[in-house]
Design an enzyme around this catalytic site. Structure first.
Site, PDB file in Angstrom:
ATOM      1  N   LYS A  49      45.312 -14.963  43.858  1.00 26.48           N
ATOM      2  CA  LYS A  49      45.683 -13.553  44.005  1.00 26.48           C
ATOM      3  C   LYS A  49      47.115 -13.329  43.496  1.00 26.48           C
ATOM      4  O   LYS A  49      47.386 -12.357  42.799  1.00 26.48           O
ATOM      5  CB  LYS A  49      45.517 -13.121  45.471  1.00 26.48           C
ATOM      6  CG  LYS A  49      44.044 -13.014  45.853  1.00 26.48           C
ATOM      7  CD  LYS A  49      43.760 -12.954  47.347  1.00 26.48           C
ATOM      8  CE  LYS A  49      42.247 -13.071  47.572  1.00 26.48           C
ATOM      9  NZ  LYS A  49      41.860 -13.124  48.984  1.00 26.48           N
ATOM     10  N   GLN A 101      44.686 -13.125  54.678  1.00 33.34           N
ATOM     11  CA  GLN A 101      43.676 -14.055  54.185  1.00 33.34           C
ATOM     12  C   GLN A 101      42.806 -14.535  55.349  1.00 33.34           C
ATOM     13  O   GLN A 101      43.301 -15.091  56.326  1.00 33.34           O
ATOM     14  CB  GLN A 101      44.360 -15.248  53.486  1.00 33.34           C
ATOM     15  CG  GLN A 101      43.387 -16.218  52.838  1.00 33.34           C
ATOM     16  CD  GLN A 101      42.580 -15.588  51.704  1.00 33.34           C
ATOM     17  OE1 GLN A 101      43.088 -14.801  50.914  1.00 33.34           O
ATOM     18  NE2 GLN A 101      41.301 -15.921  51.628  1.00 33.34           N
ATOM     19  N   ASP A 116      42.397  -4.434  51.387  1.00 38.73           N
ATOM     20  CA  ASP A 116      41.143  -5.180  51.550  1.00 38.73           C
ATOM     21  C   ASP A 116      40.033  -4.288  52.116  1.00 38.73           C
ATOM     22  O   ASP A 116      38.867  -4.662  52.098  1.00 38.73           O
ATOM     23  CB  ASP A 116      41.373  -6.353  52.517  1.00 38.73           C
ATOM     24  CG  ASP A 116      41.192  -7.687  51.829  1.00 38.73           C
ATOM     25  OD1 ASP A 116      40.632  -7.707  50.725  1.00 38.73           O
ATOM     26  OD2 ASP A 116      41.616  -8.702  52.411  1.00 38.73           O
TER      27      ASP A 116
END
Ligand code: NAP
Length: 282
Positions: free
Chosen positions: A49, A93, A116
């Site tokens: 990322k 994460q 997200d």
């Protein structure tokens, strides 16, 4: 022979376009990643990322906690990032270690920085048919289908898996795109019977080669989200070697859904930065 849906190629192309858009915008988007512990797979995803950020001109900061961090420690950092005017997007994460309350952490992220799309507010908007941030993996899949001009409206879409990061939002995105949707999970009575009806089949189970040739309708489009490590090799949920001979299109693992997920995260981060720079209320 099936069309191989080349997520890597499409993702690279979209990152190139995004880079130009960011350059032209004179906005400097910034993404913060938060990782707890040293799970090698999670560390690799975070590295990928950050690399995508570098490619596109998105600034990034990485915050790392030891594996024994507490919920309060992670929440404190989320609060700091929420209040940091230079941060546009926050990515936690997953999975977090067991002692960290994942739901509390996800809910603590400001919805306008939730690139997200896992915050219940953003998921609620998605399920209401008024999406704002859509979770990156399912949104990336919709982009991939669209790039290959695969029509979703009117199809029967079957999603295997009901997690909040993949299965549930995938079903919502298909519903919003006018597909007729079935969600399957571990308690589904006859999985093969459900899958044999699928025009589009998305598997997000996390079991190597679980979906076999016999389970798939000939001519179907198969999207394999699964990432499974078998003796050091990454393989999907679908028995690619066998299934590719009966379907009309299929994603490989690796090189299918994974790169699309990362490209979509970059796109969501730019969207967040754009909206914040305009002071727009969504
Ligand atoms: P998850 O939270 O573990 O969810 C797995 C889902 O699969 C659950 O809903 C479970 O059902 C269902 N399931 C398990 N065994 C099943 C079976 N035998 N038959 C039918 N359903 C079954 O996993 P996830 O986060 O959604 O991830 C799924 C896979 O996708 C993993 O391999 C993960 O690494 C991968 N992934 C890839 C990307 C990418 O970008 N490529 C992104 C995210 C995840 P229950 O709900 O009944 O337990």
């Amino acid at each position: 022979m099936a069309t191989i849906l080349d997520g890597k190629k499409i993702a690279d192309m979209r990152l190139e376009i995004l880079k130009e858009e960011i350059e032209d915008s004179r906005i400097y988007p910034r993404l913060a990643t938060v990782i707890v512990g040293n799970d090698p797979a999670s560390q690799m995803y975070v590295r990928m990322k950050h690399r995508a950020c570098e490619k596109t001109g998105i600034g990034s900061v990485g915050i790392e906690f030891a594996g024994d961090a507490t919920t309060d420690q992670v929440l404190q950092t989320v609060t700091q990032l929420n209040n940091d005017a230079d941060i546009d997007g926050i990515l936690i994460q997953l999975p977090l270690p067991k002692q960290v309350d994942t739901a509390r952490v996800i809910t603590a992220v400001f919805p306008e920085k939730d690139v997200d799309g896992f915050h219940p507010f953003n998921l609620g908007l998605l399920f209401s048919g008024r999406p704002r941030f859509e979770p990156c993996t399912p949104k990336g899949i919709m982009t991939l289908l669209s790039e290959y001009k695969i029509e979703v409206a009117g199809t029967r879409a079957v999603v295997v898996g009901r997690s909040i990061d993949v299965g549930r939002p995938m079903a919502a995105l298909f519903t919003n795109a006018d597909a007729t949707v079935t969600i399957c999970h571990s308690k589904t009575k006859d999985l093969t019977e459900e899958l044999r009806h699928a025009d589009i089949l998305v598997s997000a189970i996390g079991r190597a080669h679980y979906i076999t040739r016999e389970m798939v309708r000939p001519g179907a489009i198969v999207i394999d989200v699964g990432i499974n490590n078998v003796n050091g090799l990454l393989v999907g949920d679908v028995d690619f070697e066998q299934v590719q001979h009966v379907v009309s299109a299929i994603t490989p693992v690796p090189g299918g859904v994974g790169p699309m997920t990362i490209a979509t995260l970059m796109e969501n981060t730019f969207t967040a930065a754009n909206v914040r720079s305009c002071d727009t209320v969504w």
